[in-house]
Write a protein that holds these residues in place. Structure first.
Motif, PDB file in Angstrom:
ATOM      1  N   ALA A  52       0.833  -1.201   0.000  1.00  0.00           N
ATOM      2  CA  ALA A  52       0.000   0.000   0.000  1.00  0.00           C
ATOM      3  C   ALA A  52       0.870   1.253   0.000  1.00  0.00           C
ATOM      4  O   ALA A  52       0.587   2.234  -0.711  1.00  0.00           O
ATOM      5  CB  ALA A  52      -0.929  -0.005   1.209  1.00  0.00           C
ATOM      6  N   GLN A  53       1.950   1.232   0.792  1.00  0.00           N
ATOM      7  CA  GLN A  53       2.849   2.380   0.842  1.00  0.00           C
ATOM      8  C   GLN A  53       3.576   2.563  -0.489  1.00  0.00           C
ATOM      9  O   GLN A  53       3.755   3.694  -0.966  1.00  0.00           O
ATOM     10  CB  GLN A  53       3.861   2.198   1.971  1.00  0.00           C
ATOM     11  CG  GLN A  53       4.711   3.436   2.244  1.00  0.00           C
ATOM     12  CD  GLN A  53       3.863   4.619   2.653  1.00  0.00           C
ATOM     13  OE1 GLN A  53       3.068   4.539   3.574  1.00  0.00           O
ATOM     14  NE2 GLN A  53       4.016   5.741   1.928  1.00  0.00           N
ATOM     15  N   MET A  54       3.991   1.456  -1.108  1.00  0.00           N
ATOM     16  CA  MET A  54       4.663   1.520  -2.404  1.00  0.00           C
ATOM     17  C   MET A  54       3.731   2.117  -3.461  1.00  0.00           C
ATOM     18  O   MET A  54       4.140   2.950  -4.278  1.00  0.00           O
ATOM     19  CB  MET A  54       5.107   0.122  -2.823  1.00  0.00           C
ATOM     20  CG  MET A  54       6.212  -0.467  -1.951  1.00  0.00           C
ATOM     21  SD  MET A  54       6.444  -2.263  -2.185  1.00  0.00           S
ATOM     22  CE  MET A  54       6.916  -2.339  -3.909  1.00  0.00           C
ATOM     23  N   MET A  55       2.469   1.695  -3.444  1.00  0.00           N
ATOM     24  CA  MET A  55       1.495   2.217  -4.392  1.00  0.00           C
ATOM     25  C   MET A  55       1.243   3.701  -4.174  1.00  0.00           C
ATOM     26  O   MET A  55       1.164   4.494  -5.124  1.00  0.00           O
ATOM     27  CB  MET A  55       0.176   1.437  -4.262  1.00  0.00           C
ATOM     28  CG  MET A  55       0.203   0.033  -4.831  1.00  0.00           C
ATOM     29  SD  MET A  55      -1.397  -0.819  -4.610  1.00  0.00           S
ATOM     30  CE  MET A  55      -1.328  -2.019  -5.942  1.00  0.00           C
ATOM     31  N   GLU A  56       1.110   4.086  -2.907  1.00  0.00           N
ATOM     32  CA  GLU A  56       0.849   5.483  -2.593  1.00  0.00           C
ATOM     33  C   GLU A  56       2.020   6.372  -3.017  1.00  0.00           C
ATOM     34  O   GLU A  56       1.822   7.458  -3.585  1.00  0.00           O
ATOM     35  CB  GLU A  56       0.586   5.642  -1.095  1.00  0.00           C
ATOM     36  CG  GLU A  56       0.216   7.068  -0.699  1.00  0.00           C
ATOM     37  CD  GLU A  56      -0.115   7.198   0.778  1.00  0.00           C
ATOM     38  OE1 GLU A  56      -0.289   8.337   1.245  1.00  0.00           O
ATOM     39  OE2 GLU A  56      -0.189   6.151   1.459  1.00  0.00           O
ATOM     40  N   ASP A  57       3.245   5.926  -2.744  1.00  0.00           N
ATOM     41  CA  ASP A  57       4.430   6.701  -3.132  1.00  0.00           C
ATOM     42  C   ASP A  57       4.489   6.879  -4.646  1.00  0.00           C
ATOM     43  O   ASP A  57       4.788   7.980  -5.140  1.00  0.00           O
ATOM     44  CB  ASP A  57       5.697   6.002  -2.638  1.00  0.00           C
ATOM     45  CG  ASP A  57       5.828   6.031  -1.124  1.00  0.00           C
ATOM     46  OD1 ASP A  57       5.111   6.840  -0.495  1.00  0.00           O
ATOM     47  OD2 ASP A  57       6.607   5.223  -0.572  1.00  0.00           O
ATOM     48  N   LYS A  58       4.212   5.786  -5.373  1.00  0.00           N
ATOM     49  CA  LYS A  58       4.255   5.864  -6.835  1.00  0.00           C
ATOM     50  C   LYS A  58       3.160   6.784  -7.369  1.00  0.00           C
ATOM     51  O   LYS A  58       3.388   7.575  -8.299  1.00  0.00           O
ATOM     52  CB  LYS A  58       4.082   4.456  -7.418  1.00  0.00           C
ATOM     53  CG  LYS A  58       4.234   4.395  -8.937  1.00  0.00           C
ATOM     54  CD  LYS A  58       5.642   4.762  -9.373  1.00  0.00           C
ATOM     55  CE  LYS A  58       5.812   4.612 -10.872  1.00  0.00           C
ATOM     56  NZ  LYS A  58       7.188   4.930 -11.320  1.00  0.00           N
ATOM     57  N   TYR A  59       1.983   6.694  -6.770  1.00  0.00           N
ATOM     58  CA  TYR A  59       0.863   7.546  -7.187  1.00  0.00           C
ATOM     59  C   TYR A  59       1.207   9.021  -6.979  1.00  0.00           C
ATOM     60  O   TYR A  59       1.008   9.853  -7.877  1.00  0.00           O
ATOM     61  CB  TYR A  59      -0.386   7.175  -6.393  1.00  0.00           C
ATOM     62  CG  TYR A  59      -1.568   8.094  -6.629  1.00  0.00           C
ATOM     63  CD1 TYR A  59      -2.399   7.919  -7.734  1.00  0.00           C
ATOM     64  CD2 TYR A  59      -1.844   9.145  -5.753  1.00  0.00           C
ATOM     65  CE1 TYR A  59      -3.477   8.762  -7.949  1.00  0.00           C
ATOM     66  CE2 TYR A  59      -2.922   9.985  -5.960  1.00  0.00           C
ATOM     67  CZ  TYR A  59      -3.735   9.788  -7.064  1.00  0.00           C
ATOM     68  OH  TYR A  59      -4.802  10.631  -7.285  1.00  0.00           O
ATOM     69  N   ASN A  60       1.725   9.353  -5.815  1.00  0.00           N
ATOM     70  CA  ASN A  60       2.084  10.742  -5.517  1.00  0.00           C
ATOM     71  C   ASN A  60       3.182  11.245  -6.452  1.00  0.00           C
ATOM     72  O   ASN A  60       3.169  12.403  -6.887  1.00  0.00           O
ATOM     73  CB  ASN A  60       2.527  10.878  -4.061  1.00  0.00           C
ATOM     74  CG  ASN A  60       1.381  10.667  -3.088  1.00  0.00           C
ATOM     75  OD1 ASN A  60       0.223  10.938  -3.410  1.00  0.00           O
ATOM     76  ND2 ASN A  60       1.691  10.181  -1.894  1.00  0.00           N
ATOM     77  N   GLN A  61       4.127  10.374  -6.773  1.00  0.00           N
ATOM     78  CA  GLN A  61       5.197  10.747  -7.699  1.00  0.00           C
ATOM     79  C   GLN A  61       4.638  11.089  -9.083  1.00  0.00           C
ATOM     80  O   GLN A  61       5.008  12.104  -9.690  1.00  0.00           O
ATOM     81  CB  GLN A  61       6.214   9.610  -7.811  1.00  0.00           C
ATOM     82  CG  GLN A  61       7.322   9.859  -8.839  1.00  0.00           C
ATOM     83  CD  GLN A  61       8.142   8.608  -9.129  1.00  0.00           C
ATOM     84  OE1 GLN A  61       8.228   7.714  -8.296  1.00  0.00           O
ATOM     85  NE2 GLN A  61       8.727   8.557 -10.320  1.00  0.00           N
ATOM     86  N   LEU A  62       3.747  10.226  -9.568  1.00  0.00           N
ATOM     87  CA  LEU A  62       3.160  10.447 -10.892  1.00  0.00           C
ATOM     88  C   LEU A  62       2.312  11.715 -10.926  1.00  0.00           C
ATOM     89  O   LEU A  62       2.326  12.454 -11.908  1.00  0.00           O
ATOM     90  CB  LEU A  62       2.322   9.227 -11.289  1.00  0.00           C
ATOM     91  CG  LEU A  62       3.102   7.930 -11.537  1.00  0.00           C
ATOM     92  CD1 LEU A  62       2.145   6.752 -11.685  1.00  0.00           C
ATOM     93  CD2 LEU A  62       3.963   8.065 -12.799  1.00  0.00           C
ATOM     94  N   ARG A  63       1.587  11.961  -9.865  1.00  0.00           N
ATOM     95  CA  ARG A  63       0.758  13.169  -9.792  1.00  0.00           C
ATOM     96  C   ARG A  63       1.639  14.417  -9.780  1.00  0.00           C
ATOM     97  O   ARG A  63       1.301  15.429 -10.411  1.00  0.00           O
ATOM     98  CB  ARG A  63      -0.124  13.125  -8.550  1.00  0.00           C
ATOM     99  CG  ARG A  63      -1.220  12.079  -8.606  1.00  0.00           C
ATOM    100  CD  ARG A  63      -2.301  12.429  -9.603  1.00  0.00           C
ATOM    101  NE  ARG A  63      -3.175  13.470  -9.088  1.00  0.00           N
ATOM    102  CZ  ARG A  63      -3.928  14.265  -9.824  1.00  0.00           C
ATOM    103  NH1 ARG A  63      -3.882  14.178 -11.143  1.00  0.00           N
ATOM    104  NH2 ARG A  63      -4.712  15.171  -9.271  1.00  0.00           N
ATOM    105  N   SER A  64       2.769  14.348  -9.074  1.00  0.00           N
ATOM    106  CA  SER A  64       3.671  15.499  -9.025  1.00  0.00           C
ATOM    107  C   SER A  64       4.326  15.750 -10.373  1.00  0.00           C
ATOM    108  O   SER A  64       4.767  16.866 -10.660  1.00  0.00           O
ATOM    109  CB  SER A  64       4.747  15.276  -7.958  1.00  0.00           C
ATOM    110  OG  SER A  64       5.591  14.183  -8.305  1.00  0.00           O
ATOM    111  N   GLU A  65       4.379  14.706 -11.211  1.00  0.00           N
ATOM    112  CA  GLU A  65       4.948  14.854 -12.555  1.00  0.00           C
ATOM    113  C   GLU A  65       3.930  15.377 -13.564  1.00  0.00           C
ATOM    114  O   GLU A  65       4.252  15.535 -14.745  1.00  0.00           O
ATOM    115  CB  GLU A  65       5.492  13.503 -13.023  1.00  0.00           C
ATOM    116  CG  GLU A  65       6.697  13.017 -12.229  1.00  0.00           C
ATOM    117  CD  GLU A  65       7.123  11.618 -12.620  1.00  0.00           C
ATOM    118  OE1 GLU A  65       6.419  11.001 -13.464  1.00  0.00           O
ATOM    119  OE2 GLU A  65       8.138  11.122 -12.077  1.00  0.00           O
ATOM    120  N   GLY A  66       2.704  15.604 -13.102  1.00  0.00           N
ATOM    121  CA  GLY A  66       1.686  16.176 -13.973  1.00  0.00           C
ATOM    122  C   GLY A  66       0.711  15.184 -14.571  1.00  0.00           C
ATOM    123  O   GLY A  66      -0.143  15.564 -15.382  1.00  0.00           O
TER     124      GLY A  66
END
Length: 325
Positions: free
Chosen positions: A29-43
């Motif tokens: 869950a933490q891995m998914m959340e980190d990846k999601y936040n990263q992608l969102r920050s990339e636009g």
């Protein structure tokens, strides 16, 4: 993120709730959340981010070693019968389920219509509008013809859905993107499902109120009561049509998502109910026809079917509970 959390819950749904599995779930869950936040920050948009996360972390078998639960996942794959469906097969199944749901609803409504016609003709005969024998012959003959038509519809519906019978007892594996789309389809359908169920219940209750009111106030005598019974049967036919069509669509989503009555535990129990359903309903029809012909009880013998439905539901529930053990 809600879509990702829902998908994560489904990934771990059938795994044992051990401390190791729960730890792995939190880690993923933490891995998914980190990846999601990263992608969102990339636009990336929300849908793009969700799709990328599910694509990268959506296969538990590939991640089992990294998460430290390879044996648990291996045991699940060995223990569970799985069916893999392609996107085209899922679309075809949804279409067939929609068609067969309507056919079954129509068949049930036709049978109730036959019973209503029989009662109506008997009521006319009692009022002297037509001879008793003609009323009975026309009513019974019409009912049997309508039952035959309904059976034909049931058989045709069964032939259409026969190739998907294994979905009743096996878990379904589909593409992560498609899984998420079906989750959204199910959520979008919930309000419509609730409206249909509520509408059917309201229809039956209003008909019961009308029947009870006429009976208590003795408005129009016995003939009026018989007409209200006919109206009640027609209302039940419409309501059951709503219940079956609505429930069939929701059931389709549950089967594809392995949710509701179609989790691993429930499917293990449902296999017994499925095996006995054919002989069970043949016995019910035999009892109905025997009682109706021998006792000439066509006006009341229809009650066999709702009672049989409740009993079959009880049998299915008991078999499902044993399947969990």
């Amino acid at each position: 993120m809600d879509a990702i959390k829902s998908y994560l819950e489904n990934m771990f749904l059938h795994l044992p709730k051990t401390a190791e599995v729960l730890r792995a779930k939190e880690e993923l869950a933490q891995m998914m959340e980190d990846k999601y936040n990263q992608l969102r920050s990339e636009g990336r948009t929300d849908n793009e981010a969700v799709g990328q996360v599910i694509s990268e972390f959506g296969n538990l078998a590939e991640l089992a070693g990294t998460l430290g639960i390879p044996q648990e996942v291996k045991d699940l794959e060995v223990d569970t019968k799985q069916i893999t469906l392609t996107d085209a097969e899922v679309e075809r199944y949804i279409k067939v389920s929609k068609e067969t749901g309507r056919q079954v609803a129509l068949g049930v409504a036709i049978i109730l219509l036959g019973v209503a016609i029989l009662i109506f003709l008997n009521a006319l005969a009692e009022r002297g509008f037509m001879p008793d024998k003609i009323a009975q012959a026309a009513g019974v003959g019409g009912l049997l013809l309508l039952i035959a038509l309904a059976v034909y519809i049931f058989i045709m519906a069964g032939m259409k859905s026969e190739k998907y019978e294994n979905l009743e007892t096996s878990l379904v594996k589909i593409d992560p993107y498609l899984h998420e789309r079906i989750v959204q389809m199910k959520e979008d359908y919930r309000p419509g499902f609730a409206r249909r169920i509520a509408g059917g219940v309201a229809l039956i209750l209003l008909s019961v109120v009308a029947l009870v009111t006429v009976a208590i106030l003795e408005v129009g005598g016995e003939f009026a009561v018989m007409l209200m019974v006919v109206g009640l049967l027609l209302a039940i036919g419409l309501a059951v049509g709503l219940f079956i069509s609505a429930g069939s669509k929701m059931e389709t989503y549950d089967k594809l998502l392995n949710e509701g009555d179609y989790t691993k535990q429930h499917k293990a129990g449902n296999s017994f109910a499925e095996k006995i359903s054919g002989p069970y309903w043949m016995l019910v029809v035999t009892i109905y026809l025997t009682w109706s012909f021998i006792r000439a009880a066509w006006g009341i013998s229809w009650i066999v079917f709702p009672i049989a439905g409740v009993l079959f539901g009880l049998i299915a529930a008991i078999s499902a509970s044993f399947g969990k053990q």
